[in-house]
Design a protein around this motif. Structure first.
Motif, mmCIF file in Angstrom:
data_model
loop_
_atom_site.group_PDB
_atom_site.id
_atom_site.type_symbol
_atom_site.label_atom_id
_atom_site.label_comp_id
_atom_site.label_asym_id
_atom_site.label_seq_id
_atom_site.Cartn_x
_atom_site.Cartn_y
_atom_site.Cartn_z
ATOM 1 N N PHE A 1 46.456 73.455 69.265
ATOM 2 C CA PHE A 1 46.463 72.003 69.097
ATOM 3 C C PHE A 1 47.813 71.430 69.525
ATOM 4 O O PHE A 1 47.881 70.458 70.287
ATOM 5 C CB PHE A 1 46.181 71.640 67.636
ATOM 6 N N SER A 2 48.894 72.047 69.047
ATOM 7 C CA SER A 2 50.226 71.564 69.399
ATOM 8 C C SER A 2 50.509 71.749 70.882
ATOM 9 O O SER A 2 51.111 70.877 71.521
ATOM 10 C CB SER A 2 51.287 72.300 68.579
ATOM 11 N N ALA A 3 50.080 72.900 71.433
ATOM 12 C CA ALA A 3 50.309 73.156 72.855
ATOM 13 C C ALA A 3 49.605 72.109 73.715
ATOM 14 O O ALA A 3 50.197 71.545 74.650
ATOM 15 C CB ALA A 3 49.818 74.560 73.222
ATOM 16 N N ILE A 4 48.339 71.824 73.405
ATOM 17 C CA ILE A 4 47.575 70.818 74.155
ATOM 18 C C ILE A 4 48.169 69.432 73.931
ATOM 19 O O ILE A 4 48.346 68.645 74.869
ATOM 20 C CB ILE A 4 46.092 70.852 73.735
ATOM 21 N N CYS A 5 48.481 69.140 72.675
ATOM 22 C CA CYS A 5 48.997 67.818 72.311
ATOM 23 C C CYS A 5 50.291 67.506 73.056
ATOM 24 O O CYS A 5 50.426 66.451 73.684
ATOM 25 C CB CYS A 5 49.208 67.748 70.801
ATOM 26 N N PHE A 6 51.250 68.437 73.006
ATOM 27 C CA PHE A 6 52.548 68.164 73.633
ATOM 28 C C PHE A 6 52.490 68.227 75.153
ATOM 29 O O PHE A 6 53.280 67.563 75.832
ATOM 30 C CB PHE A 6 53.609 69.124 73.096
ATOM 31 N N SER A 7 51.563 69.030 75.691
ATOM 32 C CA SER A 7 51.422 69.069 77.148
ATOM 33 C C SER A 7 50.935 67.733 77.693
ATOM 34 O O SER A 7 51.188 67.399 78.855
ATOM 35 C CB SER A 7 50.454 70.184 77.563
ATOM 36 N N ILE A 8 50.250 66.958 76.850
ATOM 37 C CA ILE A 8 49.781 65.627 77.236
ATOM 38 C C ILE A 8 50.764 64.553 76.783
ATOM 39 O O ILE A 8 51.091 63.623 77.531
ATOM 40 C CB ILE A 8 48.385 65.350 76.633
ATOM 41 N N LEU A 9 51.254 64.691 75.556
ATOM 42 C CA LEU A 9 52.078 63.645 74.947
ATOM 43 C C LEU A 9 53.399 63.421 75.685
ATOM 44 O O LEU A 9 53.748 62.276 75.988
ATOM 45 C CB LEU A 9 52.337 64.001 73.478
ATOM 46 N N PHE B 1 48.237 58.959 70.275
ATOM 47 C CA PHE B 1 46.809 58.713 70.015
ATOM 48 C C PHE B 1 45.954 59.468 71.032
ATOM 49 O O PHE B 1 44.988 60.156 70.670
ATOM 50 C CB PHE B 1 46.519 57.220 70.083
ATOM 51 N N VAL B 2 46.289 59.333 72.307
ATOM 52 C CA VAL B 2 45.525 59.996 73.370
ATOM 53 C C VAL B 2 45.635 61.514 73.248
ATOM 54 O O VAL B 2 44.633 62.240 73.272
ATOM 55 C CB VAL B 2 46.008 59.534 74.763
ATOM 56 N N ALA B 3 46.867 62.006 73.108
ATOM 57 C CA ALA B 3 47.091 63.451 73.035
ATOM 58 C C ALA B 3 46.439 64.062 71.801
ATOM 59 O O ALA B 3 45.811 65.122 71.878
ATOM 60 C CB ALA B 3 48.593 63.738 73.033
ATOM 61 N N GLY B 4 46.565 63.399 70.653
ATOM 62 C CA GLY B 4 45.983 63.908 69.417
ATOM 63 C C GLY B 4 44.475 63.956 69.460
ATOM 64 O O GLY B 4 43.850 64.900 68.968
ATOM 65 N N SER B 5 43.847 62.957 70.052
ATOM 66 C CA SER B 5 42.388 62.914 70.146
ATOM 67 C C SER B 5 41.851 64.049 71.010
ATOM 68 O O SER B 5 40.888 64.734 70.633
ATOM 69 C CB SER B 5 41.941 61.564 70.726
ATOM 70 N N ILE B 6 42.472 64.264 72.167
ATOM 71 C CA ILE B 6 42.026 65.329 73.070
ATOM 72 C C ILE B 6 42.239 66.700 72.437
ATOM 73 O O ILE B 6 41.350 67.574 72.476
ATOM 74 C CB ILE B 6 42.770 65.231 74.418
ATOM 75 N N ALA B 7 43.406 66.907 71.842
ATOM 76 C CA ALA B 7 43.710 68.196 71.223
ATOM 77 C C ALA B 7 42.781 68.488 70.044
ATOM 78 O O ALA B 7 42.347 69.625 69.850
ATOM 79 C CB ALA B 7 45.166 68.221 70.762
ATOM 80 N N ALA B 8 42.454 67.471 69.266
ATOM 81 C CA ALA B 8 41.566 67.654 68.110
ATOM 82 C C ALA B 8 40.163 68.053 68.547
ATOM 83 O O ALA B 8 39.537 68.931 67.948
ATOM 84 C CB ALA B 8 41.517 66.372 67.289
ATOM 85 N N ALA B 9 39.657 67.419 69.586
ATOM 86 C CA ALA B 9 38.322 67.754 70.091
ATOM 87 C C ALA B 9 38.280 69.182 70.630
ATOM 88 O O ALA B 9 37.332 69.935 70.376
ATOM 89 C CB ALA B 9 37.911 66.763 71.177
ATOM 90 N N ALA B 10 39.330 69.574 71.353
ATOM 91 C CA ALA B 10 39.359 70.895 71.977
ATOM 92 C C ALA B 10 39.452 72.024 70.958
ATOM 93 O O ALA B 10 38.929 73.121 71.185
ATOM 94 C CB ALA B 10 40.536 70.979 72.950
ATOM 95 N N THR B 11 40.096 71.779 69.831
ATOM 96 C CA THR B 11 40.326 72.838 68.836
ATOM 97 C C THR B 11 39.399 72.736 67.627
ATOM 98 O O THR B 11 39.622 73.430 66.628
ATOM 99 C CB THR B 11 41.795 72.811 68.358
ATOM 100 N N CYS B 12 38.370 71.922 67.700
ATOM 101 C CA CYS B 12 37.455 71.744 66.564
ATOM 102 C C CYS B 12 36.824 73.055 66.080
ATOM 103 O O CYS B 12 36.728 73.273 64.874
ATOM 104 C CB CYS B 12 36.367 70.729 66.919
ATOM 105 N N PRO B 13 36.365 73.968 66.979
ATOM 106 C CA PRO B 13 35.780 75.227 66.479
ATOM 107 C C PRO B 13 36.729 76.023 65.592
ATOM 108 O O PRO B 13 36.296 76.634 64.603
ATOM 109 C CB PRO B 13 35.460 75.990 67.772
ATOM 110 N N PHE B 14 38.020 76.005 65.901
ATOM 111 C CA PHE B 14 38.987 76.733 65.081
ATOM 112 C C PHE B 14 39.156 76.061 63.719
ATOM 113 O O PHE B 14 39.438 76.721 62.726
ATOM 114 C CB PHE B 14 40.332 76.816 65.801
ATOM 115 N N ASP B 15 38.991 74.749 63.672
ATOM 116 C CA ASP B 15 39.061 74.031 62.398
ATOM 117 C C ASP B 15 37.879 74.406 61.515
ATOM 118 O O ASP B 15 38.025 74.579 60.305
ATOM 119 C CB ASP B 15 39.081 72.522 62.655
ATOM 120 N N VAL B 16 36.705 74.548 62.124
ATOM 121 C CA VAL B 16 35.512 74.969 61.383
ATOM 122 C C VAL B 16 35.724 76.363 60.804
ATOM 123 O O VAL B 16 35.418 76.615 59.629
ATOM 124 C CB VAL B 16 34.274 74.945 62.302
ATOM 125 N N ALA B 17 36.265 77.278 61.614
ATOM 126 C CA ALA B 17 36.521 78.645 61.148
ATOM 127 C C ALA B 17 37.542 78.664 60.023
ATOM 128 O O ALA B 17 37.385 79.378 59.028
ATOM 129 C CB ALA B 17 37.002 79.510 62.314
#
Length: 251
Positions: free
Chosen positions: A128-136, A165-181
């Protein structure tokens, strides 16, 4: 009713953010300085690595509070309107369960249960952080360039909130399966089974039970929460930095 759980949320958010963002700044500056001198082509990767390291440190340090919050949410879901116990009582109640159902010789091992699901948390939060900061970071810098030399509190607030807002939204969607686990592992009631669960096994169980729909359960609320949250946290953090820098520059 609308603010139920605010105490647990603050108990987790304040120390997590207090470790996460300052460490990110320190790591990013150090990595950028090192790569600029030794491997300039790797400098754009500095925010990704710094964010991953800072998030790992913050998650590991504050994980027991995260575990307590998840248990409290599960308690509320199961028992309806019954008031859940507080953060510290939830943590204290977990330890006797382990001591009464397992035969650990080393007393330190019994405290491992307070980090049950940490692996799943890291598997979710580090990407999540890697995706978030790569965009943010690139987006924030482009927005600041558009603003030009007129950098004030309003501009810092708007640019960082928009990028977050943009970076957090994309990162959250991409990592949702790990949140479920992670959630599945945290709400497991059997301490012995909880210690044996792995992220991979949990994801396979979720996949068998619900396929893609199961893996992305709750993606809408997660994205709806993460986007504004990341935007608010980063924008106010940068505003405070801007104000302090301006204050000390004048003094």
């Amino acid at each position: 009713m609308l603010w139920r759980g605010t105490g647990a949320g603050l108990a987790l958010a304040v120390p997590t953010v207090g470790i996460y963002l300052p460490c990110y700044d320190i790591f990013r500056n150090q990595i950028e300085e090192f790569t600029a001198q030794n491997a300039p082509s790797l400098t754009p990767c500095a925010p990704v690595l710094a964010g991953s390291l800072a998030r790992s440190l913050a998650c590991t340090s504050c994980y027991p509070i995260e575990l307590a919050r998840t248990r409290m949410q599960a308690f509320k879901h199961i028992h309806g309107d019954k008031k859940p116990p507080g953060v510290w009582k939830t943590l204290i109640d977990i330890l006797p369960q382990v001591k009464s159902t397992t035969s650990f010789n080393n007393s330190l091992q019994s405290y491992r249960v307070l980090w049950t699901g940490l692996g799943a948390q890291l598997v979710r939060d580090v990407p999540f952080s890697a995706i978030c900061f790569s965009i943010l970071e690139p987006l924030r810098r482009k927005l600041l360039i558009l603003v030009g030399d007129e950098v004030n509190v309003a501009n810092v607030l708007v640019t960082n909130f928009s990028a977050g807002f943009v970076a957090g939204s994309i990162a959250a969607a991409a990592t949702c399966p790990f949140d479920v686990a992670k959630t599945r592992r945290q709400i497991e009631k059997d301490p012995r089974r909880a210690l044996k669960m792995t992220t991979r096994r949990t994801l396979l169980e979720v996949w068998r039970g619900g396929r893609m729909k199961g893996l992305f359960t709750g993606v809408g609320p997660r994205v709806g929460r993460a986007g504004p949250s990341v935007g608010i946290v980063f924008s106010f953090y940068e505003v405070v930095k801007h104000i302090m820098h301006h204050h000390y520059a004048l003094s």
